[in-house]
Design an enzyme around this catalytic site. Structure first.
Site, PDB file in Angstrom:
ATOM      1  N   HIS A   1       5.162   7.543  -1.237  1.00  0.00           N
ATOM      2  CA  HIS A   1       5.258   6.366  -1.684  1.00  0.00           C
ATOM      3  C   HIS A   1       6.210   5.493  -0.941  1.00  0.00           C
ATOM      4  O   HIS A   1       7.294   5.202  -1.805  1.00  0.00           O
ATOM      5  CB  HIS A   1       5.534   6.594  -3.296  1.00  0.00           C
ATOM      6  CG  HIS A   1       5.334   5.062  -3.836  1.00  0.00           C
ATOM      7  ND1 HIS A   1       4.739   4.868  -5.125  1.00  0.00           N
ATOM      8  CD2 HIS A   1       5.491   3.823  -3.396  1.00  0.00           C
ATOM      9  CE1 HIS A   1       4.416   3.726  -5.519  1.00  0.00           C
ATOM     10  NE2 HIS A   1       4.915   3.008  -4.349  1.00  0.00           N
TER      11      HIS A   1
ATOM     12  N   ARG B   1      -2.072   1.560  -5.423  1.00  0.00           N
ATOM     13  CA  ARG B   1      -1.496   2.493  -6.321  1.00  0.00           C
ATOM     14  C   ARG B   1      -2.296   3.723  -6.485  1.00  0.00           C
ATOM     15  O   ARG B   1      -3.578   3.640  -6.152  1.00  0.00           O
ATOM     16  CB  ARG B   1      -1.397   1.899  -7.894  1.00  0.00           C
ATOM     17  CG  ARG B   1      -0.519   0.874  -8.231  1.00  0.00           C
ATOM     18  CD  ARG B   1       1.150   1.626  -8.250  1.00  0.00           C
ATOM     19  NE  ARG B   1       2.167   0.494  -8.468  1.00  0.00           N
ATOM     20  CZ  ARG B   1       2.920   0.108  -7.626  1.00  0.00           C
ATOM     21  NH1 ARG B   1       2.824   0.557  -6.197  1.00  0.00           N
ATOM     22  NH2 ARG B   1       4.042  -0.761  -7.954  1.00  0.00           N
TER      23      ARG B   1
END
Ligand SMILES: NC(=O)c1ccc[n+]([C@@H]2O[C@H](COP(=O)([O-])OP(=O)(O)OC[C@H]3O[C@@H](n4cnc5c(N)ncnc54)[C@H](OP(=O)(O)O)[C@@H]3O)[C@@H](O)[C@H]2O)c1
Length: 314
Positions: free
Chosen positions: A277, A229
């Site tokens: 991502h 993350r």
């Protein structure tokens, strides 16, 4: 046994079609109304709208349609008595493994340098260490970290891991807990982060940590690969480390916030590789089949895979 589907930024139509293929009898709704609230038993969500799950009297299970539950657990309106499972099907695990192996080989086999040489029409072989001379250290040896580590071992790399708790059986050496972190880092040439985002892991990828990575190894310097993350990494520290040689290179798939700001120096840094991502996307067909199987297990009173521990935060 209605399913509520609520996914921020994702088109629900392929998901509805995939659920119907996996279980034609199942009702699927994308909004809560007075007439359907009590029929909803399952919520399939990805970053759901705040409050949408708070008034469903018969909700039995929340299915997070991705591996990371940080966004879901940050929502104080999620009912605390309803179990949460992470939808982590073999498809998403394999996609992550592909991306991690790709990044490790990208740096190990000098792809950035050869791309530059090609642009300049330079025919020159660079010194190439064997994979066995390079140690990949994986922060987070859960479902994704273990799969990536096993694949990297098949390619020939030395692999070590780091987790919160000690493991009895592992496919490669796993260090456990904060006390072991310096020893793990000191053996690591390529650091892969596949940790969940929790209060403990926020900001873990810092300059201080990069300085503990192995020096004088087979590569020109330590490499960072982050697909966990964005909030685990301090972008300014990565840039500083790339500029002063503490890090040789970095591959980053996650940022905080996303999308990565247009003004970020990471976009143009010659030794940073940025992806939006995409390391392991949730794919409606594969994931719906997997989740429907989980729901059938739940309906037969069997235990569920990948139950989230709210206290741990993952
Ligand atoms: N970029 C993408 O496209 C993408 C896609 C999917 C997932 N992800 C990220 O990948 C993460 C990992 O997924 P997963 O399914 O592998 O998770 P997982 O199975 O829950 O594994 C998490 C691992 O991290 C370890 N860990 C957690 N907190 C720790 C701490 N404070 N110190 C040391 N180790 C710690 C756990 O230790 P224990 O084994 O001791 O519990 C476990 O080994 C997700 O949470 C998500 O953020 C990214």
């Amino acid at each position: 046994m209605t399913i509520l589907l609520d996914m921020k930024g994702w088109d629900p139509h392929p998901w509805i079609a995939a659920i119907k293929r996996a279980d034609p009898e199942r009702q699927v709704v994308t909004a809560v109304a007075q007439e359907n609230a009590s029929a909803i038993r399952y919520a399939w969500v990805w970053r759901p709208r705040t409050g949408i799950l708070s008034n469903l009297p018969n909700l039995e299970l929340i299915v997070n349609l991705g591996a990371g539950v940080d966004a879901l657990l940050a929502d104080a309106t999620i009912p605390t008595h309803v179990p949460i499972v992470r939808a982590l099907d073999p498809n998403i695990t394999m996609r992550m493994t592909e991306w991690i192996v790709l990044q490790v080989l990208y740096h190990h086999r000098h792809i950035p340098a050869y791309l530059e040489q090609q642009r300049q029409r330079i025919w020159r072989a660079l010194p190439q260490p064997a994979a066995s001379a390079v140690t990949v250290g994986i922060l987070g040896c859960g479902a994704l970290g273990t799969s990536a580590g096993v694949a990297l071992r098949h390619v020939g790399f030395e692999v070590i891991g780091w987790s919160r708790t000690a493991k009895e059986e592992t496919r490669f050496k796993v260090f456990a807990g904060g006390d072991c972190l310096p020893s793990f880092l000191g053996q690591t040439d390529i650091l892969v982060c596949l940790l969940p985002l929790t209060p403990e892991t926020r900001g873990v990828l810092s300059y201080g940590l990069f300085r503990q990575l192995k020096r004088g190894g087979a590569l020109a310097g330590p490499v960072l690969v982050n697909a966990g993350r964005g909030a685990q990494q301090i972008d300014a520290d990565i840039l500083r480390a790339l500029d002063d040689g503490t890090l040789w290179a970095a591959s980053l798939d996650v940022f905080d916030p996303e999308p990565l700001a247009l003004t970020s120096q990471l976009w143009a840094h010659p030794r940073a590789f940025v992806t939006p991502h995409i390391a392991a996307d949730s794919e409606p067909e594969a994931m719906s089949g997997y989740v429907i199987k989980q729901i059938r297990r739940h309906e037969q009173g069997l235990p569920l895979d990948m139950t989230v521990d709210r206290g741990r935060g993952y």
